[in-house]
Design a protein around this motif. Structure first.
Motif, short mmCIF file in Angstrom:
data_model
loop_
_atom_site.label_atom_id
_atom_site.label_comp_id
_atom_site.label_asym_id
_atom_site.label_seq_id
_atom_site.Cartn_x
_atom_site.Cartn_y
_atom_site.Cartn_z
N ALA A 148 82.22 93.60 80.52
CA ALA A 148 82.81 94.72 81.17
C ALA A 148 84.28 94.54 81.80
CB ALA A 148 81.91 95.09 82.39
N THR A 149 85.19 95.50 81.51
CA THR A 149 86.51 95.46 81.67
C THR A 149 86.92 96.63 82.66
OG1 THR A 149 87.35 96.34 79.78
CG2 THR A 149 87.05 93.89 79.89
N LYS A 150 87.60 96.48 83.62
CA LYS A 150 88.23 97.59 84.17
C LYS A 150 89.38 98.21 83.81
CE LYS A 150 89.54 98.59 88.84
NZ LYS A 150 89.92 97.88 90.51
N THR A 151 89.33 99.32 83.44
CA THR A 151 90.51 100.12 82.76
C THR A 151 91.19 100.61 83.81
OG1 THR A 151 89.28 102.14 82.52
CG2 THR A 151 89.27 100.42 80.64
N VAL A 152 92.49 100.23 84.04
CA VAL A 152 93.46 100.81 84.82
C VAL A 152 94.63 101.78 84.07
CG1 VAL A 152 95.28 100.17 86.50
CG2 VAL A 152 93.08 99.22 86.44
N GLU A 153 94.85 102.72 84.59
CA GLU A 153 95.97 103.74 84.08
C GLU A 153 97.15 103.13 84.04
OE1 GLU A 153 96.99 107.45 81.96
OE2 GLU A 153 94.90 106.84 82.56
N THR A 154 97.90 102.60 83.36
CA THR A 154 99.25 102.00 83.56
C THR A 154 100.26 103.28 83.73
OG1 THR A 154 99.56 101.87 81.06
CG2 THR A 154 98.81 99.98 82.15
N LYS A 155 101.25 102.96 84.63
CA LYS A 155 102.18 103.89 84.79
C LYS A 155 103.20 103.88 83.48
CE LYS A 155 101.79 104.28 89.72
NZ LYS A 155 102.62 104.43 91.00
N THR A 156 103.84 104.98 83.38
CA THR A 156 105.00 104.80 82.32
C THR A 156 106.36 105.46 83.08
OG1 THR A 156 104.41 107.23 81.72
CG2 THR A 156 103.57 105.28 80.52
N LEU A 157 107.34 105.70 82.12
CA LEU A 157 108.66 105.93 83.03
C LEU A 157 108.51 107.47 83.51
CD1 LEU A 157 111.46 104.61 80.43
CD2 LEU A 157 110.76 103.88 83.04
N GLY A 158 107.50 108.16 82.79
CA GLY A 158 107.44 109.63 82.97
C GLY A 158 106.87 109.87 84.45
N ASP A 159 106.04 108.72 84.95
CA ASP A 159 105.45 108.85 86.02
C ASP A 159 106.52 108.57 87.39
OD1 ASP A 159 102.88 109.34 84.99
OD2 ASP A 159 102.69 107.05 84.69
N VAL A 160 107.43 107.86 86.82
CA VAL A 160 108.59 107.59 88.01
C VAL A 160 109.38 108.75 88.24
CG1 VAL A 160 110.56 106.08 88.60
CG2 VAL A 160 108.54 105.27 87.39
N SER A 161 109.78 109.27 87.18
CA SER A 161 110.79 110.78 87.73
C SER A 161 110.75 111.74 86.33
CB SER A 161 112.15 110.26 88.04
OG SER A 161 113.00 109.94 86.70
N PRO A 162 110.99 112.90 86.54
CA PRO A 162 111.10 113.77 85.27
C PRO A 162 112.18 113.42 84.35
CG PRO A 162 110.88 114.93 87.53
CD PRO A 162 111.11 113.58 87.78
N GLY A 163 113.43 112.98 84.77
CA GLY A 163 114.60 112.46 84.18
C GLY A 163 114.26 111.34 83.01
N LEU A 164 113.64 110.17 83.86
CA LEU A 164 113.09 109.14 83.06
C LEU A 164 112.06 109.64 82.06
CD1 LEU A 164 113.04 106.37 85.77
CD2 LEU A 164 114.67 106.69 83.98
N LYS A 165 111.02 110.71 82.25
CA LYS A 165 110.18 111.00 81.32
C LYS A 165 111.04 111.55 79.94
CE LYS A 165 106.36 114.02 80.63
NZ LYS A 165 105.97 113.34 79.86
N LYS A 166 111.98 112.29 80.24
CA LYS A 166 113.10 112.77 79.19
C LYS A 166 113.52 111.73 78.27
CE LYS A 166 114.21 117.25 81.30
NZ LYS A 166 115.44 117.94 81.88
N VAL A 167 114.11 110.75 78.91
CA VAL A 167 114.43 109.73 78.30
C VAL A 167 113.35 108.91 77.43
CG1 VAL A 167 115.72 106.99 78.51
CG2 VAL A 167 116.42 109.26 80.08
N GLU A 168 112.06 108.80 78.21
CA GLU A 168 111.34 107.98 77.42
C GLU A 168 110.80 108.87 76.13
OE1 GLU A 168 107.16 105.91 78.55
OE2 GLU A 168 107.52 107.83 79.55
N ASP A 169 110.47 110.19 76.41
CA ASP A 169 110.15 111.11 75.40
C ASP A 169 110.95 110.98 74.18
OD1 ASP A 169 107.94 111.65 76.77
OD2 ASP A 169 108.62 113.51 77.51
N TYR A 170 112.44 110.93 74.52
CA TYR A 170 113.58 111.11 73.54
C TYR A 170 113.35 109.76 72.54
CZ TYR A 170 117.81 110.07 71.40
OH TYR A 170 118.75 109.75 70.46
N TYR A 171 113.46 108.43 73.28
CA TYR A 171 113.05 107.49 72.51
C TYR A 171 111.92 107.11 71.72
CZ TYR A 171 117.61 105.17 74.30
OH TYR A 171 118.77 105.16 74.68
#
Length: 191
Positions: A78-101
């Motif tokens: 049994a493993t504990k699954t933890v939702e990892t954060k992405t750049l989009g979770d930090v700020s909307p501007g970084l989400k756009k950068v991440e989505d573009y790449y």
């Protein structure tokens, strides 16, 4: 229009001193009993009893299934699954950068043509891409655990840039290989 209140009370006392006829209450109760239906005792019939039994059996079965503890299989950990954060979770501007790449990376991957002649080159680039993907996952886990920091965010963006540049180099190399194969084929046909 104004009346003396004392006069009103005197008149009212004359009216209230009148008596009700004898047995008035008894006659009223008899009339009330005749108008209202008598309460009948409700009997349960066999369908109501059967429906109750079926309901109780179903409820018991559902409760048993819900509260039953399942024994874990020895082979499964049994493993504990933890939702990892992405750049989009930090700020909307970084989400756009991440989505573009990520969109550019997926587009380049979809454009890459895998052929038996380019298998070695393609596999080499995919191995490097997998290493970068694992590093990106590690950085995302670090972002989740430690929170956003400038170094982690820059490392995530640089990782995306490296992956995209790697795919651009793969595309260029595949184009060169296809061009050299075309030249070889033309040369062999002209002989």
């Amino acid at each position: 229009m104004a009346q003396d209140i004392r006069e009103l009370f005197k008149n009212d006392q004359k009216i209230t001193q009148e008596r009700m006829p004898e047995n008035h209450q008894e006659r009223f109760l008899k009339k009330l009993d005749l108008e209202l239906p008598a309460k009948t005792k409700t009997n349960f019939n066999w369908l109501q009893i059967a429906a109750s039994i079926v309901f109780l059996i179903g409820f018991s079965y559902g409760a048993l299934k819900f509260f039953k503890k399942e024994t874990p299989i020895n082979n499964v950990v049994a493993t504990k699954t933890v939702e990892t954060k992405t750049l989009g979770d930090v700020s909307p501007g970084l989400k756009k950068v991440e989505d573009y790449y990520l969109a550019s990376i997926n587009l380049e991957l979809s454009k890459a043509k895998y052929t038996p002649e380019t298998k070695d080159v393609f596999d080499g680039y995919l191995e490097q891409l997998n290493v970068l993907n694992k590093e990106y996952e590690n950085l995302s886990a670090e972002l989740t655990e430690n929170g956003p920091s400038e170094l982690t965010v820059n490392a995530l963006i640089d990782n995306l840039k490296y992956r995209l540049n790697l795919l651009y180099r793969l595309r260029d190399q595949l184009n060169e290989l296809n061009a050299s194969n075309t030249n070889v084929d033309e040369a062999s046909q002209s002989i």
